[in-house]
Design a protein around this motif. Structure first.
Motif, PDB file in Angstrom:
ATOM      1  N   GLU A  53      81.830  57.465 -52.286  1.00  0.00           N
ATOM      2  CA  GLU A  53      82.130  56.701 -51.089  1.00  0.00           C
ATOM      3  C   GLU A  53      83.348  55.818 -51.318  1.00  0.00           C
ATOM      4  N   PRO A  54      84.353  55.921 -50.443  1.00  0.00           N
ATOM      5  CA  PRO A  54      85.544  55.094 -50.607  1.00  0.00           C
ATOM      6  C   PRO A  54      85.261  53.648 -50.224  1.00  0.00           C
ATOM      7  N   GLY A  55      86.126  52.749 -50.655  1.00  0.00           N
ATOM      8  CA  GLY A  55      85.974  51.341 -50.318  1.00  0.00           C
ATOM      9  C   GLY A  55      86.506  50.462 -51.418  1.00  0.00           C
ATOM     10  N   PRO A  56      86.457  49.143 -51.225  1.00  0.00           N
ATOM     11  CA  PRO A  56      86.929  48.221 -52.268  1.00  0.00           C
ATOM     12  C   PRO A  56      86.224  48.446 -53.598  1.00  0.00           C
ATOM     13  N   ASP A  57      84.914  48.722 -53.520  1.00  0.00           N
ATOM     14  CA  ASP A  57      84.128  49.045 -54.714  1.00  0.00           C
ATOM     15  C   ASP A  57      83.588  50.456 -54.556  1.00  0.00           C
ATOM     16  N   THR A  58      84.037  51.349 -55.417  1.00  0.00           N
ATOM     17  CA  THR A  58      83.585  52.732 -55.342  1.00  0.00           C
ATOM     18  C   THR A  58      82.081  52.815 -55.498  1.00  0.00           C
ATOM     19  N   ALA A  59      81.445  53.612 -54.657  1.00  0.00           N
ATOM     20  CA  ALA A  59      80.006  53.822 -54.752  1.00  0.00           C
ATOM     21  C   ALA A  59      79.721  55.318 -54.793  1.00  0.00           C
ATOM     22  N   LEU A  60      78.631  55.682 -55.424  1.00  0.00           N
ATOM     23  CA  LEU A  60      78.184  57.063 -55.484  1.00  0.00           C
ATOM     24  C   LEU A  60      76.882  57.183 -54.712  1.00  0.00           C
ATOM     25  N   LEU A  61      76.824  58.113 -53.778  1.00  0.00           N
ATOM     26  CA  LEU A  61      75.578  58.437 -53.098  1.00  0.00           C
ATOM     27  C   LEU A  61      75.033  59.706 -53.728  1.00  0.00           C
ATOM     28  N   VAL A  62      73.795  59.641 -54.191  1.00  0.00           N
ATOM     29  CA  VAL A  62      73.198  60.760 -54.921  1.00  0.00           C
ATOM     30  C   VAL A  62      71.843  61.080 -54.294  1.00  0.00           C
ATOM     31  N   GLN A  63      71.691  62.304 -53.820  1.00  0.00           N
ATOM     32  CA  GLN A  63      70.435  62.732 -53.215  1.00  0.00           C
ATOM     33  C   GLN A  63      69.730  63.713 -54.147  1.00  0.00           C
ATOM     34  N   THR A  64      68.423  63.544 -54.301  1.00  0.00           N
ATOM     35  CA  THR A  64      67.620  64.418 -55.145  1.00  0.00           C
ATOM     36  C   THR A  64      66.310  64.738 -54.440  1.00  0.00           C
ATOM     37  N   ALA A  65      65.705  65.857 -54.816  1.00  0.00           N
ATOM     38  CA  ALA A  65      64.456  66.270 -54.189  1.00  0.00           C
ATOM     39  C   ALA A  65      63.288  65.391 -54.616  1.00  0.00           C
ATOM     40  N   HIS A  66      63.457  64.678 -55.723  1.00  0.00           N
ATOM     41  CA  HIS A  66      62.419  63.787 -56.225  1.00  0.00           C
ATOM     42  C   HIS A  66      63.061  62.482 -56.678  1.00  0.00           C
ATOM     43  N   THR A  67      62.231  61.520 -57.053  1.00  0.00           N
ATOM     44  CA  THR A  67      62.752  60.242 -57.526  1.00  0.00           C
ATOM     45  C   THR A  67      63.584  60.457 -58.788  1.00  0.00           C
ATOM     46  N   PRO A  68      64.834  59.997 -58.828  1.00  0.00           N
ATOM     47  CA  PRO A  68      65.689  60.238 -59.997  1.00  0.00           C
ATOM     48  C   PRO A  68      65.297  59.354 -61.176  1.00  0.00           C
ATOM     49  N   ASP A  69      65.604  59.820 -62.363  1.00  0.00           N
ATOM     50  CA  ASP A  69      65.358  59.047 -63.582  1.00  0.00           C
ATOM     51  C   ASP A  69      66.600  58.213 -63.883  1.00  0.00           C
ATOM     52  N   LEU A  70      66.677  57.016 -63.314  1.00  0.00           N
ATOM     53  CA  LEU A  70      67.860  56.179 -63.466  1.00  0.00           C
ATOM     54  C   LEU A  70      68.058  55.717 -64.900  1.00  0.00           C
ATOM     55  N   ALA A  71      66.984  55.699 -65.688  1.00  0.00           N
ATOM     56  CA  ALA A  71      67.101  55.305 -67.087  1.00  0.00           C
ATOM     57  C   ALA A  71      67.916  56.307 -67.889  1.00  0.00           C
ATOM     58  N   ALA A  72      68.135  57.497 -67.325  1.00  0.00           N
ATOM     59  CA  ALA A  72      68.895  58.528 -68.032  1.00  0.00           C
ATOM     60  C   ALA A  72      70.407  58.323 -67.910  1.00  0.00           C
ATOM     61  N   LEU A  73      70.835  57.413 -67.032  1.00  0.00           N
ATOM     62  CA  LEU A  73      72.261  57.118 -66.938  1.00  0.00           C
ATOM     63  C   LEU A  73      72.724  56.399 -68.202  1.00  0.00           C
ATOM     64  N   PRO A  74      74.013  56.482 -68.529  1.00  0.00           N
ATOM     65  CA  PRO A  74      74.519  55.727 -69.686  1.00  0.00           C
ATOM     66  C   PRO A  74      74.214  54.238 -69.528  1.00  0.00           C
ATOM     67  N   THR A  75      73.946  53.566 -70.625  1.00  0.00           N
ATOM     68  CA  THR A  75      73.623  52.142 -70.608  1.00  0.00           C
ATOM     69  C   THR A  75      74.744  51.350 -69.937  1.00  0.00           C
ATOM     70  N   HIS A  76      74.356  50.456 -69.017  1.00  0.00           N
ATOM     71  CA  HIS A  76      75.297  49.594 -68.298  1.00  0.00           C
ATOM     72  C   HIS A  76      76.274  50.384 -67.424  1.00  0.00           C
ATOM     73  N   TYR A  77      75.851  51.572 -66.986  1.00  0.00           N
ATOM     74  CA  TYR A  77      76.709  52.421 -66.151  1.00  0.00           C
ATOM     75  C   TYR A  77      77.025  51.742 -64.815  1.00  0.00           C
ATOM     76  N   GLY A  78      76.066  50.995 -64.297  1.00  0.00           N
ATOM     77  CA  GLY A  78      76.259  50.309 -63.025  1.00  0.00           C
ATOM     78  C   GLY A  78      74.925  49.902 -62.440  1.00  0.00           C
ATOM     79  N   THR A  79      74.941  49.458 -61.186  1.00  0.00           N
ATOM     80  CA  THR A  79      73.701  49.097 -60.501  1.00  0.00           C
ATOM     81  C   THR A  79      73.300  50.227 -59.567  1.00  0.00           C
TER      82      THR A  79
END
Length: 214
Positions: A53-79
């Protein structure tokens, strides 16, 4: 449960910089959110669709068929924040007007000038042609109609397709962002399009259809 996660990545993080510069790298990072060993087509099986998503702060929209495992992202990747899309899907009714957004890869297969025939059917294989401008808008209007939406307004904006020298062998797509208002005509087709995406280049940040009440 179809989920939508909004990730605001830390622009100073090494992995984030690599991902935002190369969609192949970004795709690999986002695939960490879904289970391993889920068959020969893991992205489709996991229902993974995403968009930058464009804007002052880049954002990522991510859709999955189930609840994603956010703990699998790199440490301190973002909010990140995840919501359940079930209420939205259940609220879809014919005749309702919705705001939409999709970044898509409009293409058409044209057989003229392509001598290659399919090994089984014998038909000439269509040459993939990227569409822009009015041709891209016409493509979206056709695909939206097939997906159970009647576009009322359409605006389009070319979107970049970031690559690096490390990904020369991967295909290149011309992306266009479409925004506007549309009336729902078929909830079954629309639900399928929302869950499965529209068009090509789904592994490269295209195809995620977003809806919101008008």
């Amino acid at each position: 449960m179809t989920s939508l996660t909004r990730i605001v990545p830390d622009p100073h993080h090494t992995a984030v910089r690599a991902d935002l510069a190369d969609v192949d790298s970004l795709h690999k990072t986002l695939m960490r959110l879904v289970p391993d060993h889920i068959g020969p087509t893991p992205r489709a099986t996991a229902g993974l669709l995403f968009r930058t998503e464009p804007g002052p702060d880049t954002a990522l929209l991510v859709q999955t068929a189930h609840t994603p495992d956010l703990a699998a992202l790199p440490t301190h990747y973002g909010t990140a924040r995840t919501i359940d899309l079930t209420p939205l899907l259940n609220a879809l009714t014919p005749g309702r007007t919705m705001r939409y957004r999709i970044t898509a890869a409009p293409t058409v297969a044209r057989s003229a000038g392509n001598p290659t025939r399919h090994p089984v059917t014998g038909k000439r294989r269509g040459k993939i042609t990227h569409l822009t401008g009015d041709d891209a808008i016409a493509w979206w209007q056709r695909r939206a109609t097939a997906a159970g939406l009647e576009p009322v307004t359409v605006s389009s904006l070319p979107r970049p397709f970031p690559r690096t020298h490390l990904a020369r062998s991967a295909p290149y797509f011309t992306l266009t962002q479409f925004d506007g208002l549309a009336r729902i005509t078929d909830t079954t087709h629309l639900t399928h399009a929302l869950k499965n995406g529209i068009g090509r280049a789904k592994s490269y940040g295209a195809g995620l259809l977003s809806l919101a009440p008008a």
